[in-house]
Design a protein around this motif. Structure first.
Motif, mmCIF file in Angstrom:
data_model
loop_
_atom_site.group_PDB
_atom_site.id
_atom_site.type_symbol
_atom_site.label_atom_id
_atom_site.label_comp_id
_atom_site.label_asym_id
_atom_site.label_seq_id
_atom_site.Cartn_x
_atom_site.Cartn_y
_atom_site.Cartn_z
ATOM 1 N N UNK A 1 75.974 29.347 83.593
ATOM 2 C CA UNK A 1 74.668 28.797 83.926
ATOM 3 C C UNK A 1 74.784 27.370 84.465
ATOM 4 N N UNK A 2 75.990 26.960 84.803
ATOM 5 C CA UNK A 2 76.236 25.624 85.331
ATOM 6 C C UNK A 2 76.302 25.724 86.853
ATOM 7 N N UNK A 3 75.625 24.813 87.548
ATOM 8 C CA UNK A 3 75.485 24.975 88.999
ATOM 9 C C UNK A 3 76.796 24.777 89.752
ATOM 10 N N UNK A 4 77.837 24.230 89.106
ATOM 11 C CA UNK A 4 79.130 24.071 89.764
ATOM 12 C C UNK A 4 80.134 25.130 89.300
ATOM 13 N N UNK A 5 79.652 26.154 88.614
ATOM 14 C CA UNK A 5 80.530 27.242 88.162
ATOM 15 C C UNK A 5 80.633 28.305 89.249
ATOM 16 N N UNK A 6 81.825 28.836 89.443
ATOM 17 C CA UNK A 6 82.032 29.906 90.425
ATOM 18 C C UNK A 6 82.785 31.056 89.786
ATOM 19 N N UNK A 7 82.336 32.268 90.056
ATOM 20 C CA UNK A 7 83.034 33.456 89.593
ATOM 21 C C UNK A 7 84.271 33.727 90.435
ATOM 22 N N UNK A 8 85.071 34.671 89.997
ATOM 23 C CA UNK A 8 86.316 34.991 90.694
ATOM 24 C C UNK A 8 86.051 35.756 91.980
ATOM 25 N N UNK A 9 86.746 35.393 93.042
ATOM 26 C CA UNK A 9 86.658 36.115 94.303
ATOM 27 C C UNK A 9 87.355 37.464 94.169
ATOM 28 N N UNK A 10 86.805 38.463 94.820
ATOM 29 C CA UNK A 10 87.444 39.780 94.796
ATOM 30 C C UNK A 10 87.810 40.247 96.202
ATOM 31 N N UNK A 11 87.296 39.569 97.216
ATOM 32 C CA UNK A 11 87.642 39.934 98.590
ATOM 33 C C UNK A 11 88.860 39.145 99.037
ATOM 34 N N UNK A 12 89.691 39.713 99.908
ATOM 35 C CA UNK A 12 90.862 38.979 100.414
ATOM 36 C C UNK A 12 90.430 37.725 101.161
ATOM 37 N N UNK A 13 91.377 36.818 101.377
ATOM 38 C CA UNK A 13 91.072 35.562 102.048
ATOM 39 C C UNK A 13 90.479 35.803 103.429
ATOM 40 N N UNK A 14 90.836 36.916 104.071
ATOM 41 C CA UNK A 14 90.220 37.269 105.344
ATOM 42 C C UNK A 14 91.085 36.929 106.543
ATOM 43 N N UNK A 15 90.522 37.139 107.708
ATOM 44 C CA UNK A 15 91.237 36.959 108.965
ATOM 45 C C UNK A 15 91.235 35.476 109.357
ATOM 46 N N UNK A 16 92.104 34.696 108.739
ATOM 47 C CA UNK A 16 92.150 33.261 108.997
ATOM 48 C C UNK A 16 93.531 32.862 109.494
ATOM 49 N N UNK B 1 89.122 26.387 93.109
ATOM 50 C CA UNK B 1 89.796 27.336 93.985
ATOM 51 C C UNK B 1 88.861 27.808 95.097
ATOM 52 N N UNK B 2 87.588 27.997 94.759
ATOM 53 C CA UNK B 2 86.610 28.414 95.764
ATOM 54 C C UNK B 2 86.429 27.336 96.816
ATOM 55 N N UNK B 3 86.430 26.076 96.389
ATOM 56 C CA UNK B 3 86.344 24.977 97.356
ATOM 57 C C UNK B 3 87.539 24.999 98.300
ATOM 58 N N UNK B 4 88.737 25.233 97.757
ATOM 59 C CA UNK B 4 89.935 25.352 98.586
ATOM 60 C C UNK B 4 89.775 26.479 99.593
ATOM 61 N N UNK B 5 89.372 27.624 99.127
ATOM 62 C CA UNK B 5 89.216 28.789 99.992
ATOM 63 C C UNK B 5 88.187 28.528 101.096
ATOM 64 N N UNK B 6 87.116 27.842 100.731
ATOM 65 C CA UNK B 6 86.059 27.545 101.690
ATOM 66 C C UNK B 6 86.577 26.695 102.846
ATOM 67 N N UNK B 7 87.376 25.667 102.541
ATOM 68 C CA UNK B 7 87.907 24.800 103.590
ATOM 69 C C UNK B 7 88.959 25.537 104.418
ATOM 70 N N UNK B 8 89.807 26.307 103.762
ATOM 71 C CA UNK B 8 90.817 27.092 104.490
ATOM 72 C C UNK B 8 90.138 28.017 105.491
ATOM 73 N N UNK B 9 89.066 28.655 105.051
ATOM 74 C CA UNK B 9 88.344 29.559 105.952
ATOM 75 C C UNK B 9 87.665 28.792 107.080
ATOM 76 N N UNK B 10 87.065 27.664 106.745
ATOM 77 C CA UNK B 10 86.357 26.896 107.782
ATOM 78 C C UNK B 10 87.293 26.503 108.914
#
Length: 769
Positions: free
Chosen positions: A128-143, A486-495
């Protein structure tokens, strides 16, 4: 909120910004201005406006019947109903009255409530914390990994005989981590690990899972700390285990941490536990020990040369000669030399230290951050020093983005967080206000700097760190933030790695052959490629029996091959590419805007829901789809929804939840206020119900104003993996509020196949818990 703050306009004349900052010192380390912070977060954290409770209760007798305190009533309802918080509010006499709580004891009490809430969130795995993120289940994608991230890896999480002697039997870094205590209100200690737990690096499965997480979130490599003291290795077991197991398929390099080990954890000369001896013989011997690692096929190379980090080149006598000797030994071993970096600290730069090919930034070294005043001290004797993490981010952004820095040979670095309380109880340093959102800013600035590097083979960003738990610097999941960093890392890698032009061209070509639109349409956002076949099978029956179109949106992360295969299997009337933000809501709003003139009367919004924060996510998705598109559902829609001018939304009966339940709404107050103001809904959102899961049928004309509002990526913000509190989550609650605000009704579809309970988490054995 949208324009005035950016234009420097003054906020509410009765809002005392200085008082707010003094009462809530954590605000100073956030990226938000005080008034913006209050509207985004302060309200839902119970940092309530000043309310004269006695006067308010007398002036508004109905408050007593609400069961709420006057202050809480004003916060939830009174503000929207334009009631006064105190008698002189808005008058000349009230101009000098601070808009917030005046009583210092009440302010402290409010702070402790916030602290309690934060700890409660942590105990509940942060959901219930606004900076909490659940685990990703999709691959990193076409990056494309044009910029490569390397995270420092601490091999300390296992016992060794030396640490037993120096610190006590069984000592590992977890001993320090687990005994840390908070020194002031808002001090996040102790830090509790998430899924990996208090792990032991003698366990292969632990390292295996670390590699899986690193790959899932787009980390390029680990940089293992290497400990060599005049011929003696320490903490070598994890690195040797990694070398021996080729199934751990991730890149790596080593960093020789060539300082003394001291009892003070500072590498200086005081109270040395084990010392370095940088003799010529020692430097020759250490290369022979490196050779098996730097010869490994997974080892990072720059133009064919293994990448070697030396933490303190300045400590090695005649480093230029030693480095040349190492390079020669490497060539003799068939390795084409070495690419050597030293830390950009302790006076080391690429221009003043001979023998290095460049340097790497290792924050907090070299970072200037303003000191901040903490909240109430829990330990009056503690000398913990606090600095602003946001201030550090702003400093780094100014440094990395400044013109003229593109020619530097210093590789940029990013700091996940910093808190040395576990190692230095009561006298550590802490960067307050660290969060995944702010870390993303730091990391993005580092990526921008690295991308300007001339050599495309050495565009590295060094992250401190993967698992420095005793320094508060770790990417690994914890109880408070989940997988947020980790989600922040993934977000920048994808961007920085996504190029969607190819798949956009495929969709454009497909849409050229679109047939004339029918009356009804299914709008599907298909985020997970592994669900293409499932949706194809499920939709085949309803598309065959009913005259209904299909319009699909795909994420920009898919490869051209994936998009082509999905177009062939699904054969939608139209297909679009949607940016990876706003969950399923932004793609829905974007598609609605793109097909707004196609003439549809009714539409069914569905998406490839997995709900990774629940263990019954697949059951939920399938039940929702069946409740919307089964023959039973279509029959009810034809009877009671299609052609009925007073109907706005239809959804399965079991997916409706009450908006009067605090846990469904409290975390979304700020974005709900934004939506209510944007779409001129004045009735409030604490009444009625909403459709959990955001899958429903709707009257197309009713939602056209939302499609025409031109909401974009900037409004939704980057998807940081939140399970609550984003604009997408607010929209989930707002669609029904909006429809009812426009005078339309909702239809609850009955289904005999609904087996899930949206308000209950189910474990793998399907038992309710």
């Amino acid at each position: 909120m949208r324009y005035g703050l950016k234009e420097g306009r003054l906020p509410h004349p009765l809002f005392d910004e200085n008082w707010y900052l003094e009462t809530y010192p954590d605000v100073g380390s956030s990226k938000f201005l005080p008034f913006e912070h209050y509207h985004r977060f302060g309200q839902k954290e119970n940092r309530a406006p000043y309310v004269d409770e006695e006067w308010y209760a007398r002036a508004y007798p109905d408050v007593k019947d609400s069961g709420l305190s006057p202050a809480m009533h004003y916060q939830i309802y009174g503000r929207h109903e334009r009631r006064k918080p105190f008698e002189s509010f808005g008058s000349e006499a009230g101009k000098n009255k601070p808009f917030l709580l005046l009583n210092s004891d009440a302010a402290v009490g409010s702070n402790y409530e916030v602290e309690y809430n934060v700890r409660s969130y942590t105990a509940h795995d942060g959901r219930f914390y606004h900076e909490y993120a659940g685990m990703a289940v999709d691959p990193i994608g076409n990056v494309n990994f044009n910029v490569k991230t390397i995270a420092f890896y601490l091999p300390q999480m296992h016992p060794i005989s030396e640490n037993d002697l120096w610190w006590g039997k069984g000592f590992t870094e977890w001993v320090n981590v687990s005994k840390a205590i908070p020194r002031f209100n808002g001090h996040y200690q102790p830090r509790l690990p998430g899924e990996l737990g208090f792990y032991d690096l003698r366990c292969f499965e632990t390292m295996q899972r670390q590699v899986e997480l690193a790959q899932l979130y787009g980390l390029h490599a680990f940089c293992f700390y290497y400990y060599w003291f005049d011929g003696k290795r320490l903490l070598e077991r994890p690195l040797n285990m990694f070398l021996e197991n080729k199934s751990l398929n991730i890149n790596y390099c080593i960093c020789w941490a060539n300082e003394n080990w001291t009892r003070r954890w500072d590498g200086l000369e005081s109270d040395v536990l084990i010392a370095q001896n940088h003799s010529e013989d020692d430097c020759e011997a250490v290369f022979n020990d490196w050779l098996p690692y730097i010869s490994d096929e997974r080892y990072i190379r720059v133009d064919g040369k293994p990448l070697l980090l030396i933490y303190r080149p300045d400590l090695i006598p005649d480093f230029a000669r030693m480095s040349n000797l190492w390079r020669q030994r490497a060539r003799e071993a068939g390795l084409n030399g070495l690419h050597i970096l030293g830390v950009s600290a302790f006076g080391t730069t690429a221009s003043n230290v001979e023998g290095v090919d460049g340097t790497y930034d290792f924050p907090p070294h070299g970072v200037k951050a303003p000191q901040v005043v903490t909240g109430p001290r829990l330990d009056k004797k503690a000398k913990t020093t606090a600095f602003s993490y946001q201030g550090a981010v702003e400093y780094v952004e100014n440094q990395y983005l400044a013109p003229g820095n593109e020619n530097t040979r210093a590789h940029p670095g990013a700091l996940v967080g910093w808190d040395t309380e576990p190692r230095k109880p009561g006298r550590g340093d802490v960067f307050l206000g660290a969060s995944p959102t702010l870390f993303r800013r730091w990391l993005k600035a580092a990526f921008l700097q690295a991308a300007r590097g001339k050599n495309p083979n050495s565009r590295f960003v060094f992250i401190n760190a993967w698992n420095e738990w005793a320094e508060g610097a770790y990417l690994e999941p914890d109880r408070r933030h989940g997988y947020g960093y980790l989600t922040a890392l993934r977000s920048v890698v994808r961007e920085f790695g996504i190029d969607s032009s190819g798949i956009q061209a495929l969709c454009d070509a497909h849409n050229l052959g679109a047939q004339k639109a029918r009356d009804n349409v299914i709008i599907l956002h298909l985020f997970y490629y592994d669900l293409v076949d499932e949706f194809n099978l499920f939709l085949a029956d309803v598309r065959q029996s009913e005259k209904i179109d299909l319009v699909v949106s795909f994420p920009e992360l898919w490869s051209p091959e994936q998009v082509s295969a999905a177009l062939i299997k699904l054969n939608p009337r139209k297909a679009f590419i949607a940016e990876n933000c706003g969950r399923d809501v932004y793609p829905f709003v974007k598609v609605g805007q793109l097909i707004i003139e196609d003439g549809y009367k009714y539409a069914c919004k569905i998406h490839s829901k997995k709900s990774t924060h629940r263990v019954d996510g697949d059951i939920w998705r399938n039940n929702l789809l069946d409740g919307l598109l089964s023959k039973q559902a279509i029959t009810q829609l034809k009877r009671s929804f299609f052609g009925k001018e007073n109907m706005g939304i239809a959804a399965p009966e079991s997916s409706f939840l009450s908006l009067n339940v605090e846990k469904y709404v409290d975390g979304n107050v700020a974005p709900l206020n934004f939506l209510a103001n944007r779409f001129d809904i004045t009735a409030g959102y604490r009444k009625g119900e909403f459709v959990a899961g955001t899958m429903f049928w709707f009257d197309f004309d009713t939602l056209k104003p939302i499609f025409r509002a031109n909401l974009g990526v900037a409004d939704f913000g980057m998807d940081m993996g939140q399970v609550d509190g984003s604009l997408a989550h607010a929209f989930e609650r707002f669609f029904t509020v909006y429809v009812e605000g426009k005078g339309k009704k909702m239809l609850k579809l009955k289904s005999s196949k609904i087996s899930f309970d949206v308000d209950v988490i189910v474990n793998s054995d399907s038992r309710k818990i």
